[in-house]
Write a protein that holds these residues in place. Sequence first.
Motif, PDB file in Angstrom:
ATOM      1  N   LEU A 282       3.841   3.570  -2.387  1.00  0.00           N
ATOM      2  CA  LEU A 282       5.279   2.791  -1.853  1.00  0.00           C
ATOM      3  C   LEU A 282       5.682   1.468  -0.950  1.00  0.00           C
ATOM      4  O   LEU A 282       6.555   0.336  -1.274  1.00  0.00           O
ATOM      5  CB  LEU A 282       5.904   3.868   0.019  1.00  0.00           C
ATOM      6  CG  LEU A 282       6.288   5.525  -1.324  1.00  0.00           C
ATOM      7  CD1 LEU A 282       6.421   6.101   0.067  1.00  0.00           C
ATOM      8  CD2 LEU A 282       7.813   4.868  -1.412  1.00  0.00           C
ATOM      9  N   ILE A 283       4.017   1.107  -0.252  1.00  0.00           N
ATOM     10  CA  ILE A 283       4.015  -0.063  -0.592  1.00  0.00           C
ATOM     11  C   ILE A 283       3.797  -1.139  -0.767  1.00  0.00           C
ATOM     12  O   ILE A 283       4.636  -2.426  -0.526  1.00  0.00           O
ATOM     13  CB  ILE A 283       2.972  -0.194   0.815  1.00  0.00           C
ATOM     14  CG1 ILE A 283       2.882   0.345   2.296  1.00  0.00           C
ATOM     15  CG2 ILE A 283       2.339  -1.506   0.935  1.00  0.00           C
ATOM     16  CD1 ILE A 283       1.419   0.989   2.909  1.00  0.00           C
ATOM     17  N   ALA A 284       3.388  -0.839  -2.527  1.00  0.00           N
ATOM     18  CA  ALA A 284       3.204  -1.663  -3.154  1.00  0.00           C
ATOM     19  C   ALA A 284       4.760  -1.900  -3.558  1.00  0.00           C
ATOM     20  O   ALA A 284       4.974  -3.217  -3.910  1.00  0.00           O
ATOM     21  CB  ALA A 284       2.514  -1.208  -4.463  1.00  0.00           C
ATOM     22  N   ALA A 285       5.277  -1.588  -3.932  1.00  0.00           N
ATOM     23  CA  ALA A 285       6.955  -1.040  -4.376  1.00  0.00           C
ATOM     24  C   ALA A 285       7.597  -2.216  -3.245  1.00  0.00           C
ATOM     25  O   ALA A 285       7.760  -3.274  -3.720  1.00  0.00           O
ATOM     26  CB  ALA A 285       7.278  -0.144  -4.407  1.00  0.00           C
ATOM     27  N   ALA A 622      -2.481  -6.408  -4.525  1.00  0.00           N
ATOM     28  CA  ALA A 622      -2.362  -7.502  -5.086  1.00  0.00           C
ATOM     29  C   ALA A 622      -0.435  -7.648  -4.910  1.00  0.00           C
ATOM     30  O   ALA A 622      -0.590  -9.057  -5.584  1.00  0.00           O
ATOM     31  CB  ALA A 622      -1.731  -6.561  -6.670  1.00  0.00           C
ATOM     32  N   GLY A 623      -0.350  -7.049  -4.344  1.00  0.00           N
ATOM     33  CA  GLY A 623       1.195  -7.530  -3.942  1.00  0.00           C
ATOM     34  C   GLY A 623       0.720  -8.363  -2.423  1.00  0.00           C
ATOM     35  O   GLY A 623       2.097  -8.466  -2.123  1.00  0.00           O
ATOM     36  N   THR A 624      -0.070  -8.151  -2.266  1.00  0.00           N
ATOM     37  CA  THR A 624       0.188  -9.507  -0.850  1.00  0.00           C
ATOM     38  C   THR A 624       0.829 -10.706  -0.624  1.00  0.00           C
ATOM     39  O   THR A 624       0.339 -11.135  -0.112  1.00  0.00           O
ATOM     40  CB  THR A 624      -2.006  -8.855  -0.308  1.00  0.00           C
ATOM     41  OG1 THR A 624      -1.687  -7.661   0.252  1.00  0.00           O
ATOM     42  CG2 THR A 624      -1.602 -10.048   1.155  1.00  0.00           C
ATOM     43  N   PRO A 625      -0.230 -11.357  -2.158  1.00  0.00           N
ATOM     44  CA  PRO A 625       0.222 -12.622  -1.867  1.00  0.00           C
ATOM     45  C   PRO A 625       1.642 -12.580  -1.726  1.00  0.00           C
ATOM     46  O   PRO A 625       2.631 -14.009  -1.689  1.00  0.00           O
ATOM     47  CB  PRO A 625      -0.303 -12.770  -3.369  1.00  0.00           C
ATOM     48  CG  PRO A 625      -1.487 -12.244  -3.303  1.00  0.00           C
ATOM     49  CD  PRO A 625      -1.082 -11.183  -2.859  1.00  0.00           C
TER      50      PRO A 625
END
Length: 703
Positions: A282-285, A622-625
């Motif tokens: 959910l957070i990555a999405a 991976a989603g952080t940037p």
Amino acid sequence: MNYRVIKENDLFLLTDEKGDITPNHTYELGLYTKDTRFLSEFKLLINGESPIPLHSDGGENYRSTILLTNPHQEKDGELILWRESIQFERTRFIHNDVLYETVKATSYFPKEVSFNIGLQSDADFTDMFIVRGFQNGETGTKAPVTSEPGKITFSYNGIDQIDRKTVISWDQPEKQVEGGSVTFNWTLQHGESKEVTFTVEALHQETTGVAADRQSAMQALQDSYKVWNESLPKVQSNHQQLNRLIQRGTDDLRVLLTDVGFGSFPVAGLPWFGVPFGRDSLIAALQLLPFNAEVAKGTLRTMAHYQGTKVDAWRDEQPGKIMHEIRYGELANTNQIPFAPYYGSVDSTPLFLMLLVETINWTGDLTLAEELKPNIDRALNWIDEYGDRDGDLFVEYHQEASKGIANQGWKDSGDSIVHRNGDYANSPIALSEVQGYVYQAKTGIATLFEALGDSGRADQLRAEAERLKEKFNQDFWMEDIGYYAIALDEHKKQVGTITSNPGHVLQSGILTEERARKVSAHLTEEKMFSGYGIRTMAEGEAGYNPMSYHDGSVWPHDNSMILLGMGKLGHHTEMNKVIGGLIEASRHFEYDRLPELFCGYDESLKKAVPYPVACSPQAWAAGTPLSFIQSLLGIFPDSLNKNIVINPVLLESMDELQVNDMKVGEGVLSLEVRRINGKVDVKVLNNTTGFEVVSQQLTKHFN
């Protein structure tokens, strides 16, 4: 990292740097799908000996290339093979749940030379939880290996009544095949090459082999990556490390996508968490929303499918609860572990609602809310009836499952919720960030209900949210410190240790402006900010340990959730400090990849210190940037009200940022942010959304 991993959909291969699967490695190497190891040995041999590694590239997620050479080989004084005379290239990829590996040999010996290439293989079909040493249990039986010209087959009958097979095939005539080994005898002239391609099919239950020819499979895989990259907004800046981080992040998220029947969604991470995870997925999405909202829709539909339906203490399941994790191996299928699925996370349910709201904010797709309306109702009911165990307005967790997880927030290790005197907090525990998630979920869902014509329910949710806001600020605020407690314990006593958790609520709207400023300031003070990112726990606290999993380490995704709040509130000084630290940290990791976490040591060591067993690639890292870009633009669309709020800023180390073709509503938006004469200027290069773009920073309105 001392392993190499490739993945496509539900199959992943984990090998050492030579490309081999061997026993007694730090990581339990193998070919895995459905939480089962379908290869436990896969070893290349040259005249019966292991080759010498030259180069091993793990930067391309979907394809791995490894260069090797031969050792010097003599017998009784007679030369068999001169050292480093043969180059071996191993190239592998996965497509349609089939592993393809090509071994190419090129001779640099000045005369004709002959040698044997061998592949030694085995499959133990061990459940992932047993592989990792977490559980033991009753398991099935392995059949004798069968070998024939061109093929080796390993078979297993599980106690879950699922037949599993591993079939290894090759496209060149062999010298010998026996048991799990095959040998080829090749003769090469100087400069001549030969190659053999192996296909490995991991067959599970009723699946059948779908191997295609290698070139067609490779082309199809490359085409799928091309489609993915072309679907994303294009980010350009004069900050090269940021550019590399964005490309690495989108590449890693692509390889982590899986579809179990309800649309693509990101699994948590490799090597051990390549399965649906409530919180992580959910957070990555959520991080990916400005780049690809379709993944969010797949994530929401997957979570909705597995939403809890009953009270089941064995699985920590309750009606309406969104799962924590699902596993597909033998132990889960036979109920020896409670992971089919397991529901022990307190935050997945409000995060599900948050992601739904933000997805509609970006897309304007109210039909998604209509489709998921029953799931929304059940999730809200879970929050009020089961999440709030004692009716005090706070959502708490308490472990019921005997083989479940004790701490059920994102910091789920056993020592992560600790009082300032060093005592561990006892459950039921109410976490600070979860209350922020609930507030954000209820206010957001209220807006959706209003748009769907249910103003009564919208008013009710807003009233509930306001009561929660008042009580949260009363019970969690520590006046003497000017910060929020991480949690309330079983006695409603504040767990006062200074941690990163309250930073997650910055984006929720539950804080007053003054207190939000204090939270951002605390998070970027020396005790919390290592120089490379915000620590999970402040230096000097009783539980602080820079080497720990959750009590002093730095988690990029934790920082990203905080950054989204800072960007939304315009806390630019603090935000830029955090982004700058994480970008600097990324320089110290392989392939410019932010790992799952790293140690919380400060800059005196001159580098970010790796955590020993961090997942890499990992979805929310991976989603952080990608969250950097949303935070720098300060972009938060409201498709239902047809406006897009932006509040752009640039890092001190950059002068321009351009993002083209962000999908908002039914159109696209392109923005350019530049530093001109020391001031930040923003231009709307293209806007086909039909929405008004409002720049808070410059008080400009763009049509």
